[in-house]
Write a protein that holds these residues in place. Structure first.
Motif, PDB file in Angstrom:
ATOM      1  N   LEU A 108      -9.298   2.096  27.216  1.00  0.00           N
ATOM      2  CA  LEU A 108     -10.075   1.159  27.162  1.00  0.00           C
ATOM      3  C   LEU A 108     -11.325   1.173  27.891  1.00  0.00           C
ATOM      4  CD1 LEU A 108     -10.875  -1.144  25.391  1.00  0.00           C
ATOM      5  CD2 LEU A 108      -9.723  -2.757  26.912  1.00  0.00           C
ATOM      6  N   PHE A 135      -3.086   2.486  27.835  1.00  0.00           N
ATOM      7  CA  PHE A 135      -4.033   1.549  27.011  1.00  0.00           C
ATOM      8  C   PHE A 135      -5.280   1.442  27.713  1.00  0.00           C
ATOM      9  CE2 PHE A 135      -5.646  -1.933  24.614  1.00  0.00           C
ATOM     10  CZ  PHE A 135      -6.322  -1.565  23.526  1.00  0.00           C
ATOM     11  N   LEU A 136      -5.165   0.610  28.827  1.00  0.00           N
ATOM     12  CA  LEU A 136      -6.262   0.204  29.509  1.00  0.00           C
ATOM     13  C   LEU A 136      -6.978   1.407  30.057  1.00  0.00           C
ATOM     14  CD1 LEU A 136      -7.538  -2.298  30.962  1.00  0.00           C
ATOM     15  CD2 LEU A 136      -6.181  -2.016  32.886  1.00  0.00           C
ATOM     16  N   MET A 154     -15.329   1.915  27.403  1.00  0.00           N
ATOM     17  CA  MET A 154     -16.247   1.025  27.588  1.00  0.00           C
ATOM     18  C   MET A 154     -17.326   1.433  28.565  1.00  0.00           C
ATOM     19  SD  MET A 154     -13.829  -2.202  28.776  1.00  0.00           S
ATOM     20  CE  MET A 154     -15.362  -3.172  29.547  1.00  0.00           C
TER      21      MET A 154
END
Length: 425
Positions: A193, A189-190, A197
């Motif tokens: 993400l 998920f990071l 970004m």
């Protein structure tokens, strides 16, 4: 020399060479071509095939840093998630690992700055110059918009930021208590993400921190024996094709200089995914990648990669000055090929000297505790005592990056990597 290439115990007690050092050797070799192209090959005739080859290698050579970051994420996170280490002790060990070699090279740069004022990066009043030198000593260039005195040292700021934050994240979130599936999902998920970004800051160099996350995901997959169904000959062929495609796209984006936000984002995400599978197959599949990265010379290059990373650019600059002094035309393809052979040999020698006299002596020196010994010593000792060894290597670029070896005789190595697949899939 053989002591640098000791085998690792993996997979059901069979002895296999895990080509960690080989991947680090590839990473630092890629970085070598960045500086070689800038100092020598750029003078070749623009339309020649040799100019095109070196220009391509010079551009994609920047991805060697990203490969180092993947290795750092894998090794540092793996060392921390497997057992709790005090924050102060961990940070002190990182400082001890990085600074002896860095300080020697830093002093060399300061001396050369005084001897060659035209190359001096230190300007302004005494106070201004002092702040600038201090910022470089604290490894701030890179994350912050400060020009590094040691040209390649910008990446060390990323490494140290990772070192300072990842133990806090693991400790604050109590990740050691999580199931592997939860940790893996969190870091995937990071990764997504960070990718989203990047749509806002696609050309920000700090976006390369995504490579550390890839290394963390790689550790969780390898450590829990996941993804074994992916390991077969066709998969390795596709992995190699993916890496080549990622490099081509990376080159295309940098050369064309697209103003699109999506293209740089896709380039970085594709590269991180390619390095994941590239490392995964190199570690886990008994195929051509593992054979290449288990070759002793490239593993030796990987072992001294931190010293090589720090000193090779300076060595090449000295060689370029010698070529100018002897009026050797670097516009000639024969002279450039000569420079390639002499340059690589020279960087090998200077890096070996730095490695044996400084890095190995002060950063890799044997310690009394089992967990702090070098890989060959710890492995030999633990094999004699128990026949089991868990090998965890820490890195910094490296990188381009330092390599610290740790061992824990209480854990079995096949908890760290699962049995290697055969070539027949």
């Amino acid at each position: 020399m053989e002591r640098f290439f000791s085998n690792y115990e993996v997979g059901g007690g069979s002895s296999r060479i895990v080509p960690m050092e080989g991947l680090r050797g590839l990473a630092v070799l890629l970085v070598f071509f960045v500086h070689f192209d800038a100092l020598f090959a750029h003078n070749l005739r623009g339309g020649s095939w040799l100019h095109g080859v070196f220009h391509f290698l010079g551009v994609i050579g920047n991805t060697g840093v990203d490969l180092f970051f993947v290795m750092s994420g894998y090794l540092i996170y793996g060392a921390l998630i497997r057992r709790e280490v005090g924050y102060g002790k961990f940070t002190r060990r990182r400082v001890e690992r990085i600074y002896p070699t860095f300080l020697v090279v830093f002093v060399i740069y300061l001396i050369l700055s005084a001897l060659f004022p035209m190359e001096n990066k230190i300007h302004g009043s005494f106070l201004t110059a002092g702040r600038y030198v201090l910022a470089n000593l604290l490894l701030l260039p890179g994350i912050l918009a400060i020009k590094p005195i040691v040209t390649v040292a910008w990446s060390l700021s990323y490494e140290f930021l990772f070192y300072l934050t990842i133990p806090l994240l693991i400790g604050a979130a109590r990740m050691r208590r999580w199931k592997c599936e939860y940790r893996l999902a969190a870091f995937v998920f990071l990764w997504i993400l960070i990718g989203v970004m990047l749509l806002m800051q696609a050309n920000d160099n700090r976006s390369r921190m995504i490579a550390f996350v890839v290394g963390i995901i790689l550790f969780e997959v390898v450590n829990e024996s996941k993804g074994g169904w992916l390991l077969h000959r066709v998969g390795e062929f596709l992995t190699i094709a993916l890496v080549l495609a990622a490099w081509w796209f990376y080159y295309h984006i940098r050369v064309v200089r697209s103003h699109s936000l999506v293209d740089p984002l896709f380039s970085l995400c594709l590269l991180s995914a390619a390095f994941f599978f590239f490392s995964f197959y190199s570690f886990q599949f008994d195929g051509p990648l593992q054979t290449v990265f288990s070759w002793a010379p490239i593993r030796y290059l990987g072992n001294m990669s931190y010293s090589y990373y720090l000193i090779h650019g300076l060595t090449l600059e000295g060689l370029a000055m010698a070529f100018v002094a002897f009026r050797l035309p670097t516009s000639s393809p024969y002279i450039v090929l000569l420079a390639l052979l002499v340059g690589f040999a020279a960087t090998w020698v200077t890096s070996s000297v730095l490695f044996f006299l400084v890095e190995r002596k002060y950063s890799l020196k044997p310690r009394k505790s089992m967990e702090s010994r070098s890989v060959p010593e710890a492995l030999a000792s633990s094999t004699r005592k128990t026949g089991e060894s868990n090998l965890v290597q820490d890195s910094v670029q490296v990188n381009l990056l330092p390599l610290e070896r740790e061992a824990n005789a209480n854990d079995s190595a096949n908890k760290f990597v699962f049995p290697l697949k055969k070539r027949n899939g």
